[in-house]
Design a protein around this motif. Structure first.
Motif, short mmCIF file in Angstrom:
data_model
loop_
_atom_site.label_atom_id
_atom_site.label_comp_id
_atom_site.label_asym_id
_atom_site.label_seq_id
_atom_site.Cartn_x
_atom_site.Cartn_y
_atom_site.Cartn_z
N PRO A 6 0.98 -1.30 0.03
CA PRO A 6 0.20 0.17 -0.07
C PRO A 6 0.91 1.32 0.26
CG PRO A 6 0.10 -1.13 2.14
CD PRO A 6 1.00 -1.77 1.40
N VAL A 10 -3.66 5.98 3.08
CA VAL A 10 -5.02 4.63 3.28
C VAL A 10 -6.42 5.07 3.78
CG1 VAL A 10 -4.95 1.63 3.66
CG2 VAL A 10 -2.87 3.21 3.31
N ASP A 107 -5.49 3.90 -1.45
CA ASP A 107 -5.89 2.16 -1.66
C ASP A 107 -6.84 2.72 -0.69
OD1 ASP A 107 -3.70 0.99 -2.79
OD2 ASP A 107 -2.46 1.88 -1.51
N SER A 140 -6.54 -7.62 -4.96
CA SER A 140 -5.96 -5.83 -4.97
C SER A 140 -6.42 -5.50 -6.66
CB SER A 140 -4.74 -5.85 -5.03
OG SER A 140 -4.03 -4.33 -5.69
#
Length: 417
Positions: A6, A10, A107, A140
């Motif tokens: 990441p 986030v 992310d 992902s």
């Protein structure tokens, strides 16, 4: 988290239920040990139940106790009378994507876990999915094709729900209980209940998730073969249509041919998902027998044969229905999920609207004696035009009708290689 690599910004999708609350607890501890990481939490209030606003505030309280900046995102406007779960999912991700971009989070973490993966496998098995569907949810994936990029990450796919509930209990929180998780009107709830029947037969959540992972490996191998086929025989035009020789498409193993066909349709169209397998198989068979006639439409694209070449174009009617994109000078955006449009110069005042050229726009270009490429008119009608009210200012890939207007257009999609 290390395997997902990441970035420094986030976000956590927090409903306040046990799963997402466990994710927030774990992400908070992870971020505290990672220098330079900014963590955010977002809760979507769908407004579908009377208690949703109160529950969103409770979720905000969880975030406050953990010291994580939090925002409530409200789904406004009229709600559909059918397909409510799918519509709510699309609205949720659109709101979360916008929120991530606002705070610079590259992310977005979501709390899908082992049982969720097993339920997804069963749902797709019931729908007759092939290898792609049965490979389950990826750990992902991109959340949008439009820049700036935001990834959807699922760090908990290997963990059972019981572990997450224990994490929440040990952290001293009481999660929100969503009654819709027990409502058997929804297919996912039916599959969840079916797991308790299948487990004694050896088909527990862990076994189904492992099968999905093996399907994922098979999918990767098939994707490589499909990419090689397309690289050798398919050509993507800057105008957004694709051409491919028919013979290698139909001579390829059926699974590879179907994947190649789905990829051609995805690149030429605006769909996030491939058509249902049965519909795709029918079109593939028609191509093999050279029985497309004057063309066939599927999933927002038109497929037609030109000698021994398959031509896949955006369906004009679908392009005309695509939401318009409003831009001011210096602005940019993705139109019809296909074209990146950057407005370099424009008249002051009223914004420029990006929408399909259509027959009206094409007629305006012809009236202005614009030199047009030798491609089907349907291809040109599905291209982006710059409009102010009913006046066409320019078709950036074809010509400009009003001085002082300049825009750059590029394809937002590529063929798999």
């Amino acid at each position: 988290m290390a395997t997902l690599d990441p970035g420094k910004g986030v976000a956590v999708a927090l409903s306040g239920g046990s799963d997402s609350l466990a994710l927030l607890v774990l992400a908070t501890r992870w971020a505290a040990r990672r220098k330079g990481t900014s963590l955010y939490a977002f809760t979507v209030d769908h407004g579908l139940r009377p208690a949703s606003a109160r529950e969103a505030k409770i979720a905000a309280g969880f975030s406050a106790k953990l010291g994580v900046p939090h925002r409530i995102l409200k789904w406004k406007g009229k709600k559909p009378s059918s397909g409510i779960q799918a519509a709510a999912r699309d609205a949720r991700y659109a709101l979360l994507l916008a929120a991530c971009r606002e705070v610079g989070a590259a992310d977005l973490l979501v709390a899908h876990h082992l049982e969720d993966q097993a339920e997804t496998f069963l749902l797709r098995l019931a729908r007759g999915s092939g290898v792609d569907g049965l490979s389950g949810m990826a750990a992902s994936r991109p959340l949008s094709a439009e820049a700036p990029d935001v990834r959807l990450l699922r760090p908990l796919l290997d963990f059972p729900k019981g572990r997450l509930a224990a994490t929440v209990a040990k952290a001293g929180f009481t999660p929100i209980l969503d009654p819709s998780n027990e409502d058997e009107r929804f297919d996912r709830v039916k599959m969840r209940n079916a797991l308790s029947i299948l487990a004694p037969l050896g088909l527990d959540a862990g076994q189904l998730a492992r099968t999905a992972a093996r399907m994922g490996r098979a999918r990767e191998a098939l994707e490589r073969q499909t990419g090689a086929l397309l690289s050798a025989h398919a050509v993507l035009s800057p105008l957004g249509f694709v051409e491919m020789k028919v013979e290698p498409l139909v001579a390829a193993p059926p699974e590879i041919g179907l994947r190649a066909l789905a990829a051609l349709m995805s690149v030429a169209g605006a769909g996030h998902y491939a058509p249902r397998l049965a519909a795709l198989e029918a079109v593939h068979a028609a191509i093999g027998m050279r029985e497309l006639g004057r063309g066939r439409t599927l999933g927002g694209v038109k497929l037609a044969l030109k000698g021994d070449i398959l031509v896949v174009t955006r369906e004009v009617a679908a392009a005309l229905k695509s939401p318009s994109l409003s831009l001011k000078q210096g602005g940019q955006g993705l139109w019809d999920e296909r074209f990146h449009v950057s407005l370099v110069k424009a008249p002051r005042g009223q914004p420029v609207e990006v929408r399909a050229l259509g027959a009206e726009g094409l007629a305006a270009l012809r009236a202005a004696k614009t030199a047009l490429p030798a491609v089907p008119s349907a291809v040109l009608q599905a291209l982006p035009g710059l409009w102010q009210s009913d006046e066409l200012l320019a078709a950036p890939q074809l010509g400009t009708l009003r001085p002082g207007v300049e825009a750059h257009v590029s394809l937002g999609r590529t063929l798999p290689r």
